[in-house]
Design an enzyme around this catalytic site. Structure first.
Site, PDB file in Angstrom:
ATOM      1  N   CYS A   1      16.830  -8.963  -7.288  1.00 63.42           N
ATOM      2  CA  CYS A   1      17.665  -8.744  -6.095  1.00 63.42           C
ATOM      3  C   CYS A   1      17.116  -9.429  -4.845  1.00 63.42           C
ATOM      4  O   CYS A   1      17.882  -9.811  -3.965  1.00 63.42           O
ATOM      5  CB  CYS A   1      17.899  -7.255  -5.854  1.00 63.42           C
ATOM      6  SG  CYS A   1      16.412  -6.254  -5.852  1.00 63.42           S
TER       7      CYS A   1
ATOM      8  N   GLU B   1      15.543   8.431 -20.245  1.00 61.90           N
ATOM      9  CA  GLU B   1      15.210   7.054 -19.816  1.00 61.90           C
ATOM     10  C   GLU B   1      13.696   6.846 -19.795  1.00 61.90           C
ATOM     11  O   GLU B   1      13.195   5.820 -20.242  1.00 61.90           O
ATOM     12  CB  GLU B   1      15.782   6.776 -18.418  1.00 61.90           C
ATOM     13  CG  GLU B   1      17.292   6.586 -18.382  1.00 61.90           C
ATOM     14  CD  GLU B   1      17.720   5.147 -18.691  1.00 61.90           C
ATOM     15  OE1 GLU B   1      16.876   4.317 -19.073  1.00 61.90           O
ATOM     16  OE2 GLU B   1      18.933   4.869 -18.545  1.00 61.90           O
TER      17      GLU B   1
ATOM     18  N   TYR C   1       4.968   3.917   1.662  1.00 56.08           N
ATOM     19  CA  TYR C   1       4.768   3.183   2.920  1.00 56.08           C
ATOM     20  C   TYR C   1       3.852   3.972   3.856  1.00 56.08           C
ATOM     21  O   TYR C   1       3.365   3.435   4.842  1.00 56.08           O
ATOM     22  CB  TYR C   1       6.130   2.902   3.580  1.00 56.08           C
ATOM     23  CG  TYR C   1       7.060   2.184   2.622  1.00 56.08           C
ATOM     24  CD1 TYR C   1       6.949   0.810   2.421  1.00 56.08           C
ATOM     25  CD2 TYR C   1       7.995   2.884   1.851  1.00 56.08           C
ATOM     26  CE1 TYR C   1       7.751   0.153   1.494  1.00 56.08           C
ATOM     27  CE2 TYR C   1       8.803   2.238   0.930  1.00 56.08           C
ATOM     28  CZ  TYR C   1       8.670   0.874   0.753  1.00 56.08           C
ATOM     29  OH  TYR C   1       9.455   0.232  -0.175  1.00 56.08           O
TER      30      TYR C   1
ATOM     31  N   ARG D   1      24.761  -0.573  -7.253  1.00 56.74           N
ATOM     32  CA  ARG D   1      23.866  -0.647  -8.409  1.00 56.74           C
ATOM     33  C   ARG D   1      24.131   0.469  -9.435  1.00 56.74           C
ATOM     34  O   ARG D   1      23.293   0.741 -10.284  1.00 56.74           O
ATOM     35  CB  ARG D   1      22.407  -0.576  -7.945  1.00 56.74           C
ATOM     36  CG  ARG D   1      21.994  -1.665  -6.960  1.00 56.74           C
ATOM     37  CD  ARG D   1      20.490  -1.884  -7.012  1.00 56.74           C
ATOM     38  NE  ARG D   1      19.915  -2.447  -5.801  1.00 56.74           N
ATOM     39  CZ  ARG D   1      20.086  -3.701  -5.389  1.00 56.74           C
ATOM     40  NH1 ARG D   1      20.859  -4.528  -6.064  1.00 56.74           N
ATOM     41  NH2 ARG D   1      19.492  -4.122  -4.288  1.00 56.74           N
TER      42      ARG D   1
ATOM     43  N   LYS E   1      14.957   5.729 -12.502  1.00 54.11           N
ATOM     44  CA  LYS E   1      15.312   5.212 -11.179  1.00 54.11           C
ATOM     45  C   LYS E   1      16.770   5.526 -10.893  1.00 54.11           C
ATOM     46  O   LYS E   1      17.663   5.117 -11.625  1.00 54.11           O
ATOM     47  CB  LYS E   1      15.073   3.705 -11.150  1.00 54.11           C
ATOM     48  CG  LYS E   1      15.464   3.061  -9.827  1.00 54.11           C
ATOM     49  CD  LYS E   1      15.024   1.613  -9.770  1.00 54.11           C
ATOM     50  CE  LYS E   1      15.510   0.944  -8.510  1.00 54.11           C
ATOM     51  NZ  LYS E   1      15.141  -0.472  -8.449  1.00 54.11           N
TER      52      LYS E   1
ATOM     53  N   LYS F   1      11.805   7.592  -9.155  1.00 53.48           N
ATOM     54  CA  LYS F   1      12.158   6.964  -7.877  1.00 53.48           C
ATOM     55  C   LYS F   1      13.601   7.278  -7.544  1.00 53.48           C
ATOM     56  O   LYS F   1      14.448   7.070  -8.405  1.00 53.48           O
ATOM     57  CB  LYS F   1      11.961   5.456  -8.023  1.00 53.48           C
ATOM     58  CG  LYS F   1      12.356   4.670  -6.801  1.00 53.48           C
ATOM     59  CD  LYS F   1      12.205   3.191  -7.050  1.00 53.48           C
ATOM     60  CE  LYS F   1      12.912   2.460  -5.938  1.00 53.48           C
ATOM     61  NZ  LYS F   1      13.174   1.095  -6.224  1.00 53.48           N
TER      62      LYS F   1
END
Ligand code: PBG
Ligand code: ZN
Length: 324
Positions: A119, A232, A312, A216, A194, A247
């Site tokens: 992406c 998954e 972050y 998405r 995700k 996530k």
């Protein structure tokens, strides 16, 4: 009368002795965004404290990180040239390769994870090759070029590859191409559970990777699906993943715990851009005690069962942990 836990809370040393979870500088992976150019350090307005940096600035940043004991980063490269198939990332001399080599030269002990996706490299902003029939990502064609991208990362010297595109069969495909080319010791961290999430919004600003049309949801998971999320992750484990991931993190603590209870693999939580932005802006507005809320949030990931926190906040958290 009081319950016995009260006795254990009165003395601070004892409180620490009996604490069940703790944070350390070794729990974190810190995301860094590299762009072409020199002397660039552009703050992302939706994420104060997060920057797009040119290679020279990244090297200065790594020096600061090493000083505070933060030795793991996840690298995102934002190329100047984008096209329909993301050619830039298949080039041996791509931005991610040059960055990896330069960091490794100056900081051989810096652990470099590479995010593997399309992406950031495609003009349409989707995570792979588009199938004109369905106007969404073509799973198997994307697997083929992902294998090429993985070899570019491996040859550049990354320490771990993290495919984030959520293609079916990606772990098996990457494991095979790495093994066949002499990289059998290179681990894969799967973005295994995700979700299609609004919390990735600010990431679209920093990585300039928001899809130009559609969304998405054909390749990422519905936030309401718990059993699918477990499946998954277990499927990625069966395909050979070394580390699993949930996530986003904050709204998905139950999923972290579910996977912790079902798999013995190490587990990462990705505390994403929107989660960071909410705390950061609330802190700037004076609505919360930012440091305190940040640490409380980060420890919730460990309490839920994560071993690794991709965040972050990592640099600020490590500064606090070091008492600086
Ligand atoms: C690329 C990728 C994304 C994130 C990490 N790798 C964006 C997405 O999937 O939409 C999100 C990270 C964040 O929001 O902090 N596929
Ligand atoms: Zn992507």
């Amino acid at each position: 009368m009081f319950k016995r836990f009260r006795r254990l809370r009165i003395n601070e040393t004892l409180r620490n002795l009996v604490s069940e979870t703790s944070l350390s500088t070794q729990d974190f992976i810190y995301p860094l965004f590299v762009v072409e150019g020199k002397n660039i350090k552009n703050e992302v307005s939706s994420m104060p404290g997060v920057f797009q940096m040119s290679l020279d600035s990244i090297l200065k940043e790594c020096e600061e990180l090493v000083e505070i004991g933060l030795n793991s980063i996840i690298l995102f490269a934002i190329p100047t040239l984008k096209d329909s198939v993301g050619s830039e990332c298949l080039d041996e001399n791509s931005l991610i390769s040059r960055t990896t080599q330069a960091i490794k030269k100056d900081f051989p002990n810096m652990f470099i994870v590479s995010d593997l996706c399309f992406c950031e490299y495609t003009d349409h902003g989707h995570c792979g090759i588009i199938d004109p029939k369905t106007n969404t990502v073509h799973n198997d064609k994307t697997l083929e070029i992902s294998a090429q991208q993985a070899l570019v990362h491996a040859r550049a010297g990354v320490d771990m590859i993290a495919p984030s595109g959520m293609m079916d069969g990606i772990i098996k495909t990457l494991r095979k191409v790495l093994d066949d080319n002499g990289f059998e010791n290179l681990p894969i961290m799967a973005y295994s559970s995700k979700f299609a999430s609004g919390y990735y919004g600010p990431f679209g600003d920093v990585a300039q990777s928001a899809p130009s049309y559609g969304d998405r949801k054909t390749y990422q998971m519905n936030p309401g699906n718990r059993l699918e999320a477990i499946e998954e992750s277990l499927a990625d484990e069966a395909e050979g993943a070394d580390i699993l991931m949930v996530k986003p993190a904050l709204s998905f603590l139950d999923i972290i715990r579910d996977i912790r209870n079902r798999s013995n693999l190490p587990l990462a939580a990705y505390n994403v851009s929107g989660e960071y932005a909410m705390l950061k802006h609330a802190g700037i507005a004076g609505l919360i005690d930012y440091d305190r809320v940040m640490m409380e949030t980060l420890i919730s990931f460990k309490r839920a069962g994560a071993d690794i926190i991709i965040s972050y906040h990592a640099k600020e958290a490590c500064l606090l942990l070091k008492g600086k």
